[in-house]
Design an enzyme around this catalytic site. Sequence first.
Site, PDB file in Angstrom:
ATOM      1  N   CYS A 278      16.306  -6.585   1.143  1.00 19.66           N
ATOM      2  CA  CYS A 278      16.309  -7.754   2.038  1.00 19.66           C
ATOM      3  C   CYS A 278      17.649  -8.477   1.970  1.00 19.66           C
ATOM      4  O   CYS A 278      17.946  -9.296   2.821  1.00 19.66           O
ATOM      5  CB  CYS A 278      15.189  -8.704   1.676  1.00 19.66           C
TER       6      CYS A 278
ATOM      7  N   GLU B 152       0.827  -1.206   0.000  1.00 19.31           N
ATOM      8  CA  GLU B 152       0.000   0.000   0.000  1.00 19.31           C
ATOM      9  C   GLU B 152       0.865   1.261   0.000  1.00 19.31           C
ATOM     10  O   GLU B 152       0.362   2.356  -0.213  1.00 19.31           O
ATOM     11  CB  GLU B 152      -0.973  -0.002   1.191  1.00 19.31           C
TER      12      GLU B 152
ATOM     13  N   GLU C 193      15.907  -6.414  12.708  1.00 19.82           N
ATOM     14  CA  GLU C 193      16.226  -5.971  11.348  1.00 19.82           C
ATOM     15  C   GLU C 193      16.067  -4.444  11.340  1.00 19.82           C
ATOM     16  O   GLU C 193      15.019  -3.929  11.751  1.00 19.82           O
ATOM     17  CB  GLU C 193      15.239  -6.613  10.370  1.00 19.82           C
TER      18      GLU C 193
ATOM     19  N   SER D 141       7.756  -8.592   5.933  1.00 19.32           N
ATOM     20  CA  SER D 141       8.397  -8.686   7.255  1.00 19.32           C
ATOM     21  C   SER D 141       8.118 -10.041   7.913  1.00 19.32           C
ATOM     22  O   SER D 141       7.208 -10.771   7.511  1.00 19.32           O
ATOM     23  CB  SER D 141       7.838  -7.575   8.142  1.00 19.32           C
TER      24      SER D 141
END
Length: 497
Positions: free
Chosen positions: A282, A177, A382, A227
């Site tokens: 990532c 989004e 992270e 995630s």
Amino acid sequence: MAYQVPLFIGGNMVQSRTHEWLEVNNPATQEIIARLPCATPEEVAAAVAAASRAFAEWREVPVPERARLMLRYQALLKEHHDDIARLLSEDTGKTFEDARGDVWRGIEVVEQAANIASLSMGETQENVARGVDCYSLTQPLGVCVGITPFNFPAMIPLWMFPLAIACGNTFVLKPSEQDPLASMRLAELFKQAGAPDGLLQVVHGGKEVVDQLLVHPEVCAISFVGSVAAGQHIYQTGTAYLKRVQAFAGAKNHMVVLPDANKQQVINNLVGSSVGAAGQRCMAISVAVLVGEARAWIPELQDAMARVRPGAWDDPDAGYGPLISQAARERVLRLIAGGKAEGADCLLDGSECTVDGYPRGNWVGPTLFSGVTPEMGLYREEIFGPVLLLMEADSLDQAISLVNANPYGNGTSIFTASGAAARKYQHEIRVGQVGINVPIPVPLPFFSFTGWRRSFYGDLHAYGKQAVRFYTETKTVTARWFEDEAVAGPNMSIHLK
Ligand code: NAD
């Protein structure tokens, strides 16, 4: 009035009837560039129904026809490579070069999808018993769903729907989004390439839309990238509803630096792979483990990192762009502050970074910490920002133990001049994608994207042969054609003779 992003259902761009709208912002300026609908339950159901209807015909379309659609799509994507990159620079803030890379890595997967005929072939064995042959067929599943993250808004949707559709499935994509613009362009070009209506739908929204797709009885398979928290939820819910799920999740990627490595190569690659794309990859390197005398390179690394500066997408000297949102920036700043409070040594602090002409951008400058230990929050979480953590080890064995003790297993790399050390690392490290003197070892699409441990939930990975297995069922056929008259009496044996 800002552009209202449509839904793409049954081959048409349609305006949502929802009352719930989200804003899409330019992360360098906060300008509202689009309003995004959260699709209503009826619209999500209509998207799945359109995919389901189209499946009945599409599964019968000959494989070479499906491959030709991918060839036409690849050509159109190449023709529009720069427009898509410009578009996604706007809602992601990526530098133009980085945005072009995002699109290109997706185009490579479409090229691979054009090989579907050879990728999806079954196997045959003649004479498994006298006069009996056995062969396997791969058949599509039905409606597949893709849920994608903000950080590669062209590449990651292209990891999913072209291969799924080339396999004979139909698809519902729910893009991030935060930056949905590229997905709409990808859908438009797919239609222009000649994709029949209903092969691909795009619906927008957040958790509610995803949750409806996860439990929908006509959805067969779900591909997710994002995630850890969302990945665990999607894997658990999707599999609880007996669907096939592949969920690619977060990461903490280490580069192990041995003192025999080429120092300048290490510094150049470490800077690019840690702060490039604002650390929002990532496969970004977020931790460097300096072994033995490689510790002495810290001052030069610090100087090189300090020379990188973020900037707007069209600034050719910008090393990277802003973070995706104000919330993402605040989270990174909180982790940096936490790291200082926990006693890590902040050698470069990008918290106060500003960029001329863009006072409201989500900027974070290159940030470097040394003296980081495994207990620190900075190491456990992270960060997903332009922050590099330096840790130290006395030996390769110690470095391997450190990396293996980290719960993530997406990517890692080793820089060394020693083949034996590299071989040992590749063999012993419990991480799914290993680079040897390559900082970001993302495999090309004839392999698969093979994250491990907390970075991946599922069995079959993205793209390559594994994705073809993920998006198909295997059917085996055992066949006998009688030449003789039947002999009297029933056949009570399960043995084939
Ligand atoms: P995110 O998890 O916030 O969002 C990803 C998608 O999931 C979005 O479409 C979002 O709408 C949806 N979503 C979010 N929360 C959800 C929930 N609770 N229930 C259902 N759906 C939900 O991720 P992001 O911030 O967009 O992307 C960054 C993350 O993605 C990082 O953790 C990064 O490591 C990871 N990532 C992993 C890979 C990989 O291959 N392993 C690749 C790219 C990004």
